[in-house]
Design a protein around this motif. Structure first.
Motif, PDB file in Angstrom:
ATOM      1  N   LEU A   1     -48.469  81.998 -86.992  1.00  0.00           N
ATOM      2  CA  LEU A   1     -49.724  81.461 -87.153  1.00  0.00           C
ATOM      3  C   LEU A   1     -49.757  79.983 -87.539  1.00  0.00           C
ATOM      4  N   GLY A   2     -48.725  79.664 -88.413  1.00  0.00           N
ATOM      5  CA  GLY A   2     -48.637  78.191 -88.670  1.00  0.00           C
ATOM      6  C   GLY A   2     -48.177  77.482 -87.516  1.00  0.00           C
ATOM      7  N   LYS A   3     -47.316  77.818 -86.808  1.00  0.00           N
ATOM      8  CA  LYS A   3     -46.761  77.251 -85.519  1.00  0.00           C
ATOM      9  C   LYS A   3     -47.985  77.057 -84.497  1.00  0.00           C
ATOM     10  N   LEU A   4     -48.789  78.011 -84.425  1.00  0.00           N
ATOM     11  CA  LEU A   4     -50.116  77.973 -83.540  1.00  0.00           C
ATOM     12  C   LEU A   4     -50.934  76.930 -83.754  1.00  0.00           C
ATOM     13  N   VAL A   5     -51.071  76.620 -85.481  1.00  0.00           N
ATOM     14  CA  VAL A   5     -52.143  75.655 -85.675  1.00  0.00           C
ATOM     15  C   VAL A   5     -51.482  74.321 -85.550  1.00  0.00           C
ATOM     16  N   ARG A   6     -50.231  74.219 -85.740  1.00  0.00           N
ATOM     17  CA  ARG A   6     -49.612  72.780 -85.570  1.00  0.00           C
ATOM     18  C   ARG A   6     -49.604  72.774 -83.863  1.00  0.00           C
ATOM     19  N   GLU A   7     -49.099  73.634 -83.195  1.00  0.00           N
ATOM     20  CA  GLU A   7     -49.180  73.475 -81.601  1.00  0.00           C
ATOM     21  C   GLU A   7     -50.786  73.016 -81.273  1.00  0.00           C
TER      22      GLU A   7
ATOM     23  N   LEU B   1     -52.927  71.294 -82.671  1.00  0.00           N
ATOM     24  CA  LEU B   1     -53.483  70.063 -83.571  1.00  0.00           C
ATOM     25  C   LEU B   1     -54.078  69.115 -82.383  1.00  0.00           C
ATOM     26  N   PRO B   2     -53.161  68.699 -81.357  1.00  0.00           N
ATOM     27  CA  PRO B   2     -53.773  67.724 -80.672  1.00  0.00           C
ATOM     28  C   PRO B   2     -55.047  68.078 -79.912  1.00  0.00           C
ATOM     29  N   LEU B   3     -55.018  69.514 -79.637  1.00  0.00           N
ATOM     30  CA  LEU B   3     -56.207  70.105 -78.762  1.00  0.00           C
ATOM     31  C   LEU B   3     -57.570  70.047 -79.763  1.00  0.00           C
ATOM     32  N   MET B   4     -57.075  70.338 -80.876  1.00  0.00           N
ATOM     33  CA  MET B   4     -58.135  70.141 -82.142  1.00  0.00           C
ATOM     34  C   MET B   4     -58.589  68.885 -82.251  1.00  0.00           C
ATOM     35  N   ARG B   5     -57.808  67.856 -82.509  1.00  0.00           N
ATOM     36  CA  ARG B   5     -58.266  66.482 -82.707  1.00  0.00           C
ATOM     37  C   ARG B   5     -59.099  65.978 -81.648  1.00  0.00           C
ATOM     38  N   ALA B   6     -58.848  66.221 -80.314  1.00  0.00           N
ATOM     39  CA  ALA B   6     -59.615  65.786 -79.171  1.00  0.00           C
ATOM     40  C   ALA B   6     -61.019  66.632 -79.300  1.00  0.00           C
ATOM     41  N   ALA B   7     -61.195  67.785 -79.784  1.00  0.00           N
ATOM     42  CA  ALA B   7     -62.299  68.646 -79.561  1.00  0.00           C
ATOM     43  C   ALA B   7     -63.209  68.317 -80.750  1.00  0.00           C
ATOM     44  N   VAL B   8     -62.672  67.614 -81.999  1.00  0.00           N
ATOM     45  CA  VAL B   8     -63.543  67.460 -83.219  1.00  0.00           C
ATOM     46  C   VAL B   8     -64.394  66.065 -83.113  1.00  0.00           C
ATOM     47  N   ALA B   9     -65.208  65.955 -84.048  1.00  0.00           N
ATOM     48  CA  ALA B   9     -65.965  64.696 -84.018  1.00  0.00           C
ATOM     49  C   ALA B   9     -64.935  63.593 -84.426  1.00  0.00           C
ATOM     50  N   HIS B  10     -65.045  62.289 -83.901  1.00  0.00           N
ATOM     51  CA  HIS B  10     -64.068  61.155 -83.917  1.00  0.00           C
ATOM     52  C   HIS B  10     -63.893  61.016 -85.419  1.00  0.00           C
ATOM     53  N   SER B  11     -64.956  61.119 -86.246  1.00  0.00           N
ATOM     54  CA  SER B  11     -64.674  60.606 -87.609  1.00  0.00           C
ATOM     55  C   SER B  11     -64.412  61.623 -88.602  1.00  0.00           C
ATOM     56  N   ALA B  12     -64.004  63.046 -88.014  1.00  0.00           N
ATOM     57  CA  ALA B  12     -63.718  64.248 -88.725  1.00  0.00           C
ATOM     58  C   ALA B  12     -62.396  63.983 -89.217  1.00  0.00           C
TER      59      ALA B  12
ATOM     60  N   MET C   1     -55.631  84.031 -80.479  1.00  0.00           N
ATOM     61  CA  MET C   1     -55.655  83.380 -81.823  1.00  0.00           C
ATOM     62  C   MET C   1     -56.093  81.973 -81.383  1.00  0.00           C
ATOM     63  N   GLN C   2     -55.613  81.499 -80.446  1.00  0.00           N
ATOM     64  CA  GLN C   2     -55.967  79.963 -80.150  1.00  0.00           C
ATOM     65  C   GLN C   2     -57.357  80.043 -80.167  1.00  0.00           C
ATOM     66  N   ARG C   3     -58.115  80.796 -79.477  1.00  0.00           N
ATOM     67  CA  ARG C   3     -59.608  80.596 -79.131  1.00  0.00           C
ATOM     68  C   ARG C   3     -60.247  80.981 -80.580  1.00  0.00           C
TER      69      ARG C   3
ATOM     70  N   VAL D   1     -62.910  75.580 -85.491  1.00  0.00           N
ATOM     71  CA  VAL D   1     -62.701  74.511 -85.732  1.00  0.00           C
ATOM     72  C   VAL D   1     -63.862  73.719 -85.247  1.00  0.00           C
ATOM     73  N   LEU D   2     -64.621  74.089 -83.945  1.00  0.00           N
ATOM     74  CA  LEU D   2     -65.696  73.525 -83.383  1.00  0.00           C
ATOM     75  C   LEU D   2     -67.028  73.708 -83.886  1.00  0.00           C
ATOM     76  N   ASN D   3     -67.153  74.984 -84.891  1.00  0.00           N
ATOM     77  CA  ASN D   3     -68.169  75.206 -85.709  1.00  0.00           C
ATOM     78  C   ASN D   3     -68.064  74.378 -86.849  1.00  0.00           C
ATOM     79  N   ALA D   4     -66.890  74.124 -87.474  1.00  0.00           N
ATOM     80  CA  ALA D   4     -66.775  73.533 -88.456  1.00  0.00           C
ATOM     81  C   ALA D   4     -67.202  71.802 -88.136  1.00  0.00           C
ATOM     82  N   SER D   5     -66.697  71.443 -87.043  1.00  0.00           N
ATOM     83  CA  SER D   5     -67.176  69.922 -86.590  1.00  0.00           C
ATOM     84  C   SER D   5     -68.466  69.979 -86.389  1.00  0.00           C
ATOM     85  N   ARG D   6     -69.392  70.919 -85.705  1.00  0.00           N
ATOM     86  CA  ARG D   6     -70.722  70.490 -85.589  1.00  0.00           C
ATOM     87  C   ARG D   6     -71.451  70.642 -86.857  1.00  0.00           C
TER      88      ARG D   6
END
Ligand SMILES: Nc1ncnc2c1ncn2[C@@H]1O[C@H](COP(=O)(O)OP(=O)(O)OP(=O)(O)O)[C@@H](O)[C@H]1O
Ligand SMILES: [Mg+2]
Length: 251
Positions: free
Chosen positions: A94-100, A102-113, A133-135, A141-146
């Motif tokens: 799961l650690g590797k999954l989260v790291r991999e 990361l770029p997707l999450m950064r692109a998806a969350v609010a800019h200032s987050a 698991m990625q879903r 993360v999207l919920n958190a961002s909103r």
């Protein structure tokens, strides 16, 4: 990105009803589409023999075959959620999954987050479907961002190997997604907890968002806990059983 208004317990019940019927509908459509793909695939394969040697036509046909493959995978995912069909499981870090992701999450969350990772790369492997698991991770993360209020929004994502509190139970791996956003009121938290405490291995129709997250976690033999306070944020913890035999190769 649209931000969350606060949600009431009765809205959750109503959403649940809508999601369940939407899930049934999606499953029906997915089944029909899957059946339609069979002749498309057969004809494309037959055509392959005819155009072989014609470079340009062969390239086009390869693209069609590739799209058919992608569509089949997508429909399979829909059926997994609506009918609990069995997904591809493999030993997964799961650690590797989260790291991999990361770029997707950064692109998806609010800019200032601010995204903070606390990932133990030595946490044991779990037996899981990586796509599912990625879903789960992206949904949370999207919920958190909103839910974040600008400009001090922080989302923390953790992965840690855990031992049972009584020291006897089997070890598990905990994925945590926490935010310091608007949070949820007591009635809403109560309603989610009630739903999350119901076993969900019997397929109940597909859902969206947290329903998908919960269903996926249950399908993997895990459990989900939610803590939230209005004004101070939300933490979701997902515990998945660690594999009893840890394979040498990390996936
Ligand atoms: N981290 C969070 N902080 C505050 N409220 C949340 C959080 N996560 C979920 N919620 C509340 O729970 C509701 C349901 O979340 P869920 O992910 O199921 O659906 P959604 O995010 O509204 O839609 P979807 O995920 O389908 O795009 C949200 O609309 C929101 O009100
Ligand atoms: Mg959501």
């Amino acid at each position: 990105m649209t931000q969350y208004p606060s949600i009431t317990a009765s809205e959750i019940v109503e959403r649940e009803r809508r999601f369940a019927s939407l899930g049934e509908f999606a499953a029906g459509v997915a089944n029909d589409l899957r059946a339609l793909l069979v002749p498309i695939d057969q004809h494309a394969v037959a055509l392959h023999a005819v155009v072989s040697g014609n470079g340009a036509a062969e390239v086009q046909l390869q693209k069609i075959l590739h799209s058919i493959e992608l569509a089949r995978g997508l429909l399979h995912q829909v059926l997994i959620f609506s009918h609990g069909a069995h997904a591809e499981r493999r030993p997964l870090s799961l650690g590797k999954l989260v790291r991999e992701a990361l770029p997707l999450m950064r692109a998806a969350v609010a800019h200032s987050a601010l995204l903070r990772l606390a990932v133990d790369t030595h946490a044991p492997l779990v037996q899981a479907d990586p796509v599912a698991m990625q879903r789960v991770l992206l949904n949370l993360v999207l919920n958190a961002s909103r839910a974040l209020r600008q400009p001090h929004g922080v989302i923390e994502i953790g992965v840690a190997g855990m031992k049972a509190a009584d020291g006897h139970g089997p070890p598990f791996v905990r994925l945590t997604v926490a935010d310091n956003g608007i949070g949820m009121d007591g009635a809403t938290v109560g309603e989610w907890r009630r739903r999350f405490s119901e076993p969900s291995d019997a397929p109940q129709g597909a859902g969206l968002g947290l329903r998908i997250v919960h269903q996926t976690v249950c399908n993997h033999g895990g459990r989900l806990q939610l803590d939230s306070e209005p004004g101070s944020g939300t933490t979701i913890r997902i515990d998945l059983p660690a594999m009893a035999e840890q394979p040498a190769v990390q996936g």
